[in-house]
Design a protein around this motif. Structure first.
Motif, short mmCIF file in Angstrom:
data_model
loop_
_atom_site.label_atom_id
_atom_site.label_comp_id
_atom_site.label_asym_id
_atom_site.label_seq_id
_atom_site.Cartn_x
_atom_site.Cartn_y
_atom_site.Cartn_z
N SER A 27 11.87 11.69 -30.18
CA SER A 27 12.49 10.57 -29.46
C SER A 27 11.51 10.07 -28.42
CB SER A 27 13.79 11.02 -28.78
OG SER A 27 14.74 11.44 -29.74
N LEU A 28 11.22 8.78 -28.43
CA LEU A 28 10.29 8.18 -27.48
C LEU A 28 10.94 6.98 -26.84
CD1 LEU A 28 6.50 7.59 -27.87
CD2 LEU A 28 7.96 5.70 -27.14
N ARG A 29 10.84 6.89 -25.53
CA ARG A 29 11.39 5.74 -24.83
C ARG A 29 10.41 5.27 -23.76
NH1 ARG A 29 16.23 9.04 -21.63
NH2 ARG A 29 14.95 9.87 -19.92
N VAL A 30 10.55 4.01 -23.37
CA VAL A 30 9.74 3.43 -22.31
C VAL A 30 10.66 2.99 -21.20
CG1 VAL A 30 8.10 1.61 -21.73
CG2 VAL A 30 7.99 2.69 -23.98
N GLN A 31 10.43 3.52 -20.01
CA GLN A 31 11.32 3.25 -18.89
C GLN A 31 10.57 2.66 -17.69
OE1 GLN A 31 13.84 6.69 -17.96
NE2 GLN A 31 15.24 5.88 -19.48
N ASP A 32 11.32 1.95 -16.86
CA ASP A 32 10.73 1.43 -15.63
C ASP A 32 10.76 2.53 -14.57
OD1 ASP A 32 13.35 1.53 -14.64
OD2 ASP A 32 13.69 -0.62 -14.95
N ASP A 33 10.24 2.22 -13.39
CA ASP A 33 10.16 3.23 -12.35
C ASP A 33 11.52 3.68 -11.84
OD1 ASP A 33 7.41 3.24 -12.49
OD2 ASP A 33 7.15 1.76 -10.89
N ALA A 34 12.55 2.89 -12.14
CA ALA A 34 13.90 3.26 -11.72
C ALA A 34 14.61 4.12 -12.76
CB ALA A 34 14.72 1.99 -11.45
N GLY A 35 13.91 4.40 -13.88
CA GLY A 35 14.51 5.23 -14.91
C GLY A 35 15.38 4.50 -15.89
#
Length: 500
Positions: free
Chosen positions: A331-339
Motif C-alpha cells: 500500500s502506497l500513499r502520498v500525503q501532505d504535511d498535515a497527514g
C-alpha cells in the motif's frame, strides 16, 4: 530457497568471471559446512554475524549459511573505514565479525574491544580462516526453523541526523518481497526455459544481495558472477545472460562502450535499474542502442522493493522518469504535511505499508516510532506523486540526502567529521548534479577566526576516515554560510550556487 533448487543438483548454479564453476550441490554442501561452523561456536540466539569482505561467491555462501543456521546477517560496505566500523560493531554487538586478511589487524582490535568473541577472515581468492575452519565441518545440516517475524538481517542506513540506523529485516520481509518479484518480473525456472542473471552489483546492500540474488535462487536460475563491475566484461557476457540489474551509473558507463549493440543484447529478457534516479536521457539512449526498455523500480533498505514499472506489456508501459506502480501487497500513499491524502498528480510525502516493510531500527525504539504513522504506514522521507494511472514519480528525497552512484550519502554525517577537523567552524554538504554519478557531494566550509584552511587538506583528511563515496568531490572555503531569518543554513541556495 533451497526448495527452489533444480532437481539435478549437479547442474551449473554459478559461473564466475575467473572461470570457477559452482553446482547447486556445491551451494548446498558449502552452506551446510559454514552453518555447522557457526553452530559450533555456541552463539546466543539472534547473534549478529557482521561481514565486511570483498565480493565473492564464498561471501554469498556465508550469507546463506548465516540464515540457514538461524543467525542474523549484517553486511557492511567494503569502503567503510575505522570510525564507521567502530560505530557499527559497537552498536550491533556482533558475536562474529568476518573481514579480509588485510584489515584483520585493526578490525579485530575494534571487535574484541566491543566484546566480539570470534573474528574470521575471508578473501576474494577463497582463502582465509573462515573457509579453513569450515573445511573440517560436516556437509550435512538441518536448516534452522524461523518464524516470519524473526530477524534475518540488519542493514545500516544513515539518517539525516548523521547517526546510522540499523534497519531490521525479518525472514517474512525478505521472503514476501522475493516471492512477489519472482512473479512480477517473470523469473523463469528451468522447466520454463531458465533465466541467467548477470550479477555485477556489490552484495553489501539490498539491491545486489536481496533483490538480485533472491530472484535467481527462488527461480533456480543460473548466475554469471562478476566480482567487480567492468563494462567490457558485462558486454562480453550479455549474450549468455537474460537478466541484468544495475544502478544508473552502470548503464551510463555501458552506453559509453561502442561494443554495446542490439546484437549483444538480443538474448536479454530484462534490464532493471534502481538505487538512484535514472535520467530520461539514459532511458532513451538505452532503448535506441539496445532495443530494450529499462525497467525502473523503487525501494529502500527499510522496505526492499516498493514499486516497479510493469514487466508485461499487458500490465502497462514502462515509463521513463517514473518508478512504476506499487507492487502487489504494497500500500502506497502520498500525503501532505498535515497527514491528508493529496489528489492524483499532486506532490506530497510518500508512505508505505506491506509485508516487505521492516520491523524497526535496531536499538532505536523512539526513532522507529517516529517513522511510522498511527495507522501503520512507514514514512519513507521521499517526496513524490501518483498520476491517475497509479504510476509513482519520485520528485525529491529527504531534503539533505545525496545519492551518488547508487549509494546514499547523508550530509549531516559528513558534516560531523568535517566540523571535528582543526580550524573548522562549521560546514554544509550539498548534492549537485553529475553526469556520471547522478549527484556528488560538495562541501562548503567556514574557518575559525584567524585560521587559513586548505580545501585539498580537508578532502585528504576525509578520505582517511570515510568511505570514498561519502567524500565530497569538491570543497570550498567561504567566509559564511547563507542563513534564513531563523538562522537555518539555506542549502537550497548552496545547491544553486555550486550546481555548476
Amino acid at each position: 530457497m533451497r526448495a527452489a533448487f533444480p532437481p539435478n543438483l549437479d547442474a551449473l548454479a554459478i559461473e564466475t568471471d575467473t572461470g570457477l564453476l559452482y553446482s547447486w550441490r556445491d551451494l548446498e554442501r558449502a552452506t551446510a559446512m559454514l552453518a555447522n561452523l557457526l553452530g559450533s561456536l555456541d552463539l546466543p540466539a539472534g547473534a549478529r554475524i557482521a561481514v565486511q569482505v570483498e565480493k565473492s561467491v564464498e561471501a554469498l555462501l556465508l550469507y546463506l549459511a548465516t540464515l540457514r543456521a538461524g543467525f542474523v546477517f549484517l553486511p557492511l560496505n567494503t569502503a567503510y573505514q575505522s570510525a564507521e566500523m567502530a560505530y557499527f560493531i559497537g552498536n550491533a554487538e556482533p558475536a562474529v565479525v568476518v573481514c579480509t586478511d588485510r584489515n584483520f589487524g585493526w578490525i579485530s582490535q575494534l571487535a574484541f574491544k566491543a566484546g566480539t568473541q570470534h573474528v574470521f577472515t575471508l578473501n576474494e581468492n577463497r582463502t582465509g580462516s573462515l573457509l579453513a575452519r569450515a573445511a573440517a565441518q560436516p556437509d550435512q545440516h538441518e536448516v534452522a526453523f524461523k518464524h516470519a517475524d524473526e530477524l534475518a538481517a540488519i542493514i545500516y542506513t544513515s539518517g539525516t541526523t548523521g547517526r546510522s540506523k540499523g534497519a531490521m529485516l525479518t525472514h517474512g520481509n525478505l521472503l514476501s518481497n522475493a516471492q512477489v518479484l519472482k512473479s512480477y518480473w517473470g523469473w523463469r525456472s528451468l522447466d520454463e526455459g531458465g533465466d541467467v542473471l548477470l550479477h555485477a552489483l556489490p552484495i553489501f546492500h539490498v539491491h545486489g544481495l536481496f533483490v538480485a540474488i533472491h530472484g535467481a535462487l527462488l527461480s533456480g536460475s543460473q548466475m554469471i558472477w562478476l566480482n567487480q563491475f567492468d563494462p567490457k566484461t558485462v558486454i562480453k557476457k550479455l549474450p549468455e545472460a537474460t537478466v541484468f540489474m544495475g544502478v544508473p551509473t552502470l548503464y551510463v558507463r555501458l552506453l559509453a562502450e561502442p561494443g554495446l549493440t542490439r546484437e549483444v543484447a538480443r538474448h536479454m529478457r530484462l534490464f532493471i535499474s534502481g538505487s538512484a534516479p535514472l535520467l530520461i536521457e539514459t532511458f532513451k539512449a538505452w532503448q535506441e542502442r539496445t532495443g530494450h526498455t529499462i525497467l525502473e523500480r523503487y525501494g529502500m533498505s527499510e522496505t526492499a522493493m516498493i514499486t516497479s514499472n510493469p514487466y508485461r506489456e499487458s500490465e502497462g508501459a514502462r515509463r521513463g522518469g517514473t518508478v512504476g506502480l506499487p507492487l502487489p501487497g504494497v500500500s502506497l500513499r502520498v500525503q501532505d504535511d498535515a497527514g491528508e491524502n493529496v489528489a492524483a498528480g499532486e506532490i506530497g510525502n510518500i508512505e508505505v505499508m506491506g509485508p516487505n516493510v521492516f520491523k524497526g531500527y535496531w536499538h532505536m525504539p523512539e526513532k522507529t516510532a517516529e517513522e511510522f504513522t498511527l495507522d501503520g504506514f512507514f514514512k519513507t522521507g521521499d517526496v513524490g506523486k501518483i498520476d491517475a494511472q497509479g504510476y509513482v514519480t519520485i520528485v525529491g528525497r529527504s531534503k539533505d540526502l545525496v545519492i551518488s552512484g547508487g549509494y546514499n550519502v547523508y550530509p549531516a554525517e559528513v558534516e560531523g567529521y568535517i566540523n571535528e577537523l582543526p580550524g573548522v567552524a562549521e560546514s554544509a554538504v550539498v548534492g549537485v548534479p553529475h553526469a556520471d554519478f547522478g549527484e556528488v557531494g560538495v562541501a562548503v566550509v567556514v574557518a575559525k577566526p584567524g585560521v587559513a584552511l586548505e580545501s585539498a587538506r580537508i578532502l585528504v583528511s576525509l578520505k582517511a576516515t570515510l568511505a570514498n563515496f561519502k567524500v565530497p568531490k569538491q570543497c570550498f572555503v567561504v567566509d559564511a554560510l547563507p542563513r534564513n531569518s531563523m538562522g537555518k543554513v539555506q542549502k537550497n541556495v548552496l545547491r544553486e550556487q555550486y550546481s555548476a
